[in-house]
Design a protein around this motif. Structure first.
Motif, mmCIF file in Angstrom:
data_model
loop_
_atom_site.group_PDB
_atom_site.id
_atom_site.type_symbol
_atom_site.label_atom_id
_atom_site.label_comp_id
_atom_site.label_asym_id
_atom_site.label_seq_id
_atom_site.Cartn_x
_atom_site.Cartn_y
_atom_site.Cartn_z
ATOM 1 N N VAL A 16 22.749 57.842 63.567
ATOM 2 C CA VAL A 16 22.854 59.290 63.758
ATOM 3 C C VAL A 16 23.880 59.900 62.814
ATOM 4 C CG1 VAL A 16 23.546 61.104 65.382
ATOM 5 C CG2 VAL A 16 22.062 59.245 66.147
ATOM 6 N N LYS A 17 25.070 59.298 62.748
ATOM 7 C CA LYS A 17 26.132 59.856 61.911
ATOM 8 C C LYS A 17 25.729 59.840 60.433
ATOM 9 C CE LYS A 17 30.464 59.009 63.117
ATOM 10 N NZ LYS A 17 31.705 58.333 63.562
ATOM 11 N N THR A 18 25.109 58.749 60.005
ATOM 12 C CA THR A 18 24.697 58.647 58.605
ATOM 13 C C THR A 18 23.602 59.651 58.278
ATOM 14 O OG1 THR A 18 25.236 56.285 58.622
ATOM 15 C CG2 THR A 18 23.850 57.075 56.825
ATOM 16 N N THR A 67 26.973 65.790 68.583
ATOM 17 C CA THR A 67 26.425 67.133 68.723
ATOM 18 C C THR A 67 26.948 68.044 67.614
ATOM 19 O OG1 THR A 67 26.207 66.921 71.128
ATOM 20 C CG2 THR A 67 26.244 69.162 70.236
ATOM 21 N N SER A 68 28.235 67.907 67.302
ATOM 22 C CA SER A 68 28.831 68.728 66.243
ATOM 23 C C SER A 68 28.212 68.437 64.883
ATOM 24 C CB SER A 68 30.344 68.503 66.191
ATOM 25 O OG SER A 68 30.651 67.209 65.656
ATOM 26 N N LEU A 69 27.639 67.247 64.731
ATOM 27 C CA LEU A 69 26.978 66.885 63.478
ATOM 28 C C LEU A 69 25.534 67.385 63.430
ATOM 29 C CD1 LEU A 69 28.262 63.202 63.033
ATOM 30 C CD2 LEU A 69 28.961 65.225 61.730
ATOM 31 N N VAL A 309 19.517 52.376 58.314
ATOM 32 C CA VAL A 309 18.433 53.188 58.878
ATOM 33 C C VAL A 309 18.625 54.648 58.477
ATOM 34 C CG1 VAL A 309 17.495 54.150 61.020
ATOM 35 C CG2 VAL A 309 17.842 51.694 60.812
ATOM 36 N N GLY A 310 19.871 55.134 58.617
ATOM 37 C CA GLY A 310 20.163 56.511 58.261
ATOM 38 C C GLY A 310 19.863 56.812 56.800
#
Length: 456
Positions: A16-18, A67-69, A309-310
């Motif tokens: 998710v982050k990536t 969420t902020s991302l 994955v990202g």
């Protein structure tokens, strides 16, 4: 493009982050059964033992951060079904019971693993606990406060770390395992003998080479005794650490799996269905020492795979380089680590190997203190490529295993290791680095063998 991520511990969080940072145009939806993300289960023993004082530090992300991302976070939501034809998931809100269907363009399965619960008589008695997530860690701490006798079943990394934590808290500890020594998947006997001797010196009861057949309890339904094939052990609390199984029932019959259910992936982290990606404990890794797909549930594997994955979904393709299963452990002042194959796993895979062992002090003897190191390096008998290594010492020399992990991944030979450039500084090492010494020993052994062959 819409991406749905199922599960958000290590691999899911990394994905998710990536993805969010690389491509703002992708819609990310996350479904997670728990009310938290990114819990470091490897820190449970440190939390139980009181080393980690603040449990919040065992989380390295949060639903708010994701969420902020830009991710849509649905916590305490369970995915019940994946329809690969319609490219939909059926999701249940665990708080309201409501269900809904949601569509995806790409699906990321990072559902992780779950502890194996053996079908033993009495397994449902109270005070028989698992050790995997945040809630279980809190339950272990709460239950252990007012009891004295604790039994840990399973002598892998988690079990051994919990044994140390309980002992340091003044508990009477018994460690049970079905094989004849602890940590047998990671270290060979000459290394585990050292740790077992330490456990004996710490008055920890080792009940090895025996299988649990039954749990007995009292009138309150609480466990009081563990019965094995070789004995009976009174106890107030049992922690099950007998291994993990991938959580992949959602994809059974829909993508290619290993016999244990781990998802097979290609070098771009795709399953046999190119629209379904997988990472972490839910899937198999490409194991470089053998070239086979294996199940090796490690947080380090998970974060690397999730990050890949990202990148791949975001349109910046990167290939998965595989793993050596490199891992480390610190127990009662002993620092140990391993990478790649041990002698046992090399034999199990029918790989012809040779090995060298170096027993040396970590730095010059003119220094005020120094510690003995035991290093073993395995290499392929025919190609002489390094295929595995192990180390143990009172000094922390574990970074050598990271170096040797690179050697395995890049297919370096043991002879090349002999003359690889390493720095020397008396505070840290000797003029001939311990790794150089292993290589030099292998070169000398080859020369000796060659001379014998000539004389014959």
């Amino acid at each position: 493009m819409k991406v749905i991520v199922i599960g958000c511990t290590h691999a899911g969080t990394a994905a998710v982050k990536t993805l969010a940072k690389l491509n703002q145009n992708i819609e990310i939806t996350v479904y997670e059964k728990n009310n938290n993300v990114s819990f470091l289960s490897c820190g449970i023993a440190l939390y139980v033992g009181g080393v980690a004082k603040d449990v919040s530090q065992l989380f390295y992300s949060s639903p708010d951060e994701l969420t902020s991302l830009g991710a849509q976070m649905f916590m305490e939501h369970e995915v019940l079904e994946v329809n690969t034809v319609k490219k939909q998931v059926i999701v249940k809100d665990l708080k309201t019971g409501e269900q809904k269907a949601d569509s995806y363009d790409k699906l990321v399965v990072t559902t992780g693993s779950w502890p194996i619960i053996p079908p033993i008589e009495g397994i449902k008695l109270k005070n028989i606990l698992l050790s995997k997530n945040y809630n279980q860690a809190n339950e272990i701490i709460e239950k252990a406060k007012d009891i004295q006798k604790i039994t840990v079943i399973g002598a892998g990394y988690i079990g051994v770390e919990l044994v140390e934590a309980f002992k340091l808290n003044g508990k009477e500890v018994t460690l049970i395992d079905g094989v004849d020594r602890i940590l047998n998947k990671y270290l060979d006997k000459e290394f585990t003998d050292i740790v077992e001797e330490e456990f004996t010196n710490q008055n920890i009861q080792l009940a090895l080479n025996q299988t649990v057949t039954k749990f007995e309890g009292n009138d309150q339904g609480e466990v009081t005794k563990v019965i094995t094939t070789k004995g009976e052990y009174e106890t107030d609390l049992v922690i099950l650490c007998v291994g993990f199984r991938p959580n992949t029932s959602l994809l059974a019959g829909k993508v290619d799996l290993l016999p244990n259910g781990a998802i097979k992936i290609n070098e771009f982290m795709q399953s046999s269905n190119p629209d379904i990606y997988a990472a972490g404990d839910s899937c198999a890794v490409n194991y470089n020492p053998t070239g086979e797909k294996m199940y090796i549930p490690l947080a380090t594997n998970a974060v690397r795979m999730g990050t890949l994955v990202g990148y791949n979904i975001a349109g910046q393709p990167l290939k998965y380089l595989g793993t050596q299963g490199t891992s480390g452990l610190h127990i009662f002042g002993w620092s140990m680590a391993s990478t790649g194959l041990t002698e046992i796993t090399a034999k199990a895979n029918n790989i012809p190997y040779e090995m060298v062992e170096v027993v040396e002090n970590n730095r010059p003897e003119f220094m005020p203190t120094f510690e003995e190191i035991r290093l073993k390096v395995l290499f392929h008998q025919e190609t002489r490529r390094i295929i595995g290594a192990q180390i143990i010492s009172k000094a922390d020399m574990t970074q050598m295993m990271n170096t040797l992990s690179v050697c395995v991944q890049t297919k370096m030979t043991i002879d090349e290791l002999a003359f690889t450039d390493f720095f020397f500084q008396p505070h840290f090492n000797k003029p001939w680095n311990t790794l150089n010494q292993a290589g030099l020993l292998a070169v000398a052994q080859r020369e000796e063998t060659s001379q014998k062959a000539v004389h014959i």
